[in-house]
Design an enzyme around this catalytic site. Sequence first.
Site, short mmCIF file in Angstrom:
data_model
loop_
_atom_site.label_atom_id
_atom_site.label_comp_id
_atom_site.label_asym_id
_atom_site.label_seq_id
_atom_site.Cartn_x
_atom_site.Cartn_y
_atom_site.Cartn_z
N ALA A 151 0.89 -1.21 0.08
CA ALA A 151 -0.11 0.14 0.11
C ALA A 151 0.80 1.27 0.03
O ALA A 151 0.30 2.00 -0.42
CB ALA A 151 -1.02 -0.14 1.29
N ASP A 152 1.84 1.42 0.63
CA ASP A 152 2.97 2.52 0.73
C ASP A 152 3.39 2.93 -0.73
O ASP A 152 3.31 4.29 -0.89
CB ASP A 152 4.11 2.22 1.80
CG ASP A 152 3.90 1.39 2.70
OD1 ASP A 152 2.90 0.25 2.88
OD2 ASP A 152 4.69 1.42 3.63
#
Length: 756
Positions: free
Chosen positions: A202-203
């Site tokens: 997700a980062d």
Amino acid sequence: MSQRSAPARPRLARPRLALIAALLATTALATPGAAQNALPPGVEAAWLEPTSRPALNTDPASLPSRDEALASVDYVAASQIAAMAREPIALSTGSNLSQMSSNWVAATFYVGAARLARKSDDPETLRFLTAVAEHYNYSVRGARSGPTMLNADDIAIGDLYEELYARRRQEGVLAPLRQRLDWQVPHLNRSTETPQLVWWWADALYMAPPVFARMSALTGDPKYLAAADKEWRRTAARLWVPEQRLFLRDERFKDENHRDARGGHIYWSRANGWVMGGLVRWLESVPADFAGRDFYVDIFRQMAGRVIELQQDDGLWRASLLDPETYPQAETSGSVFYVYALAWGINHGLLDRETYLPHVTRGWAALNRHVLPSGLIGATQKTGDMPVATGPDEVGLYTTGTYILAGLQIADLNAPTQTLPVAEPKRDVPEVIAATTPTPPAPVTVVGPEETRRREAEMRATHALAYDPAATGRPSTVEPLAPPPADQQTPRAVVRFAPDRLDDLLWENDRVAHRIYGPALEAREAPSGSGIDVWAKRVRWPFMDRMLKFPNYHTDRGEGLDYYDVGRGRGAGGLGIWFDNKLWTSRNFSTYRIEETGGDEARFSVDYRPWPVDVARKVWETRDFSLPLGSSFTRMTSTLNSDTTEPLIVGIGISKRKNENGSGFVTRDRENGRLMFWEPENPEHGGIGIAILVDPAMVEGFAEDADNYLILVRVTPGRPFTYYMGSAWDGGLDFHDRTSWEAFVATQRPAFAAAP
């Protein structure tokens, strides 16, 4: 890290131009051996000066004034710059957590600092950022392998380079980053789905997609935005959980071995913060008419509605969003993203102010309670991939960088709602560029007045004797294509002979653009011939002429490009004589006549000199071209003459194409006299479709050679015959896939009688 005891200075007090003048004067007077050389090389004393600590006891129920918010932001930014400048720069940057670096940890601070530098009257922030970019030579990490070349973390620093390019328009600032993104685009655009993702965590949605979207905004080339859109959606399909309106950090957190104390899925605060912050920066650069924009707005709004439900009584969010009891400690590195994103959503009209503002002010007050005496933000969870316990004195560059972004949005809450997309900053005046660009120190061997004078003379000679490309007056290789004046934006059909482009003949209307090659190119390039080129366009007004003013018109600058490769083939509808199972073709046109241009129709004709058909005969041709406004098809009437009267078998061709996406799709329709080819998708620019329409009564069949697909027609020498060539680009305005193009072609009922 405590503040020095030197007198504090207000960083926003002096007017910008006065401060710049003072800084320039100081730079000009600096000489080797001055006291400032006691600092580490490249570090400037101004970066280490302490900053007055503002009042940070913010009322959770009240919106701070613009000045109050900016004072807080400036204090934290200056404190972080001072802390970074005090530390030596490590040779290896991968694991650096607190010093100047090119890794994601530092890059996420630069994002915030660069936005502050747009609004601050103090040039020191931008000067610091420039020094960092210069130190790393505007490069990105990760050259060791394919996966590292694609690593989103290493692209994060690209935002700094894009910011400096926007403010200075220096091509070299953007060149290394653009080269890396160009390398990545085909992988993001891959047509075959793979078990692994490029942006698998997700980062990554904070690190890379905004850099891609911004590259499109800066260059006008939509390929970066389109490629990032594809991979973003792949990531969301794997990690977005609609029932929770949150993202898992990565796919490991779907399994039974990664569960929280309740036995449920772990939703890490900072991972979802990265996504929301990434959505903010992505939407700032996505055009308002981008076809997929609503997908991102919808996810942003869903996440916003969810995170306000998870805010804790102290105004922060816990490291594990759905299991706050397991890690009850204050945690700022996720919380700061939510304050930033929610405030931004209000400022840009995506979130209801009455609903969301109380959550913003509570969160901002809570963050300010964790500003340490050092000026850095405490209670920052360390780098990692899941929730862990966090101490009150732990700090991180990513938190201070996002605190700056949040504070700038808090300040803007005192102003009217803003529109999207956000315009790139205008180019700085030369005085600002000079004042915010550190001058490299002279070599240590430059000692004493005599050597200093010699060095100065050497620098003057370097400036005077070095070739400067800017002197040619050619446009930048990076800048987008500026739209024509308003009175030139009307659709029209045009044709132009271009001696400035080696005698090309260019014609276009509101839908398509083409060219053929003339005698000057024939003299220079032996392989050139009578194939027809296709230009991909996405505007209704003419654009080819303006594109040819750039050094490279094979780059999309917003209105289209020439990426079609005619090669040795017939391109889109060039012809030849099919004899003895071989296609015999002419060279470039020799003469031309323009009959009509600039209105509802472009009409012109060309002559092709005699060419041999084996040893059996010679053939020569006159061809008339007509492209009406509103049509995707050029009508061509060919008169072929020969030194014998025997009928000719003419092959009208389309160049073959093959790449990693295959060989495309060929459709042969003898009954209706049609040959169609949809090319395999170009990994950067999409797909082109071409159709040839001939009189069915003349069709002899189909053939192909190494370079072309051919439709064969029987022609009598000296008797004109008519055929049509049409093209479509799925990145244009009219047809977005093969199906829609071929359905349109099927509706065509052309007239084949030769014009009187």
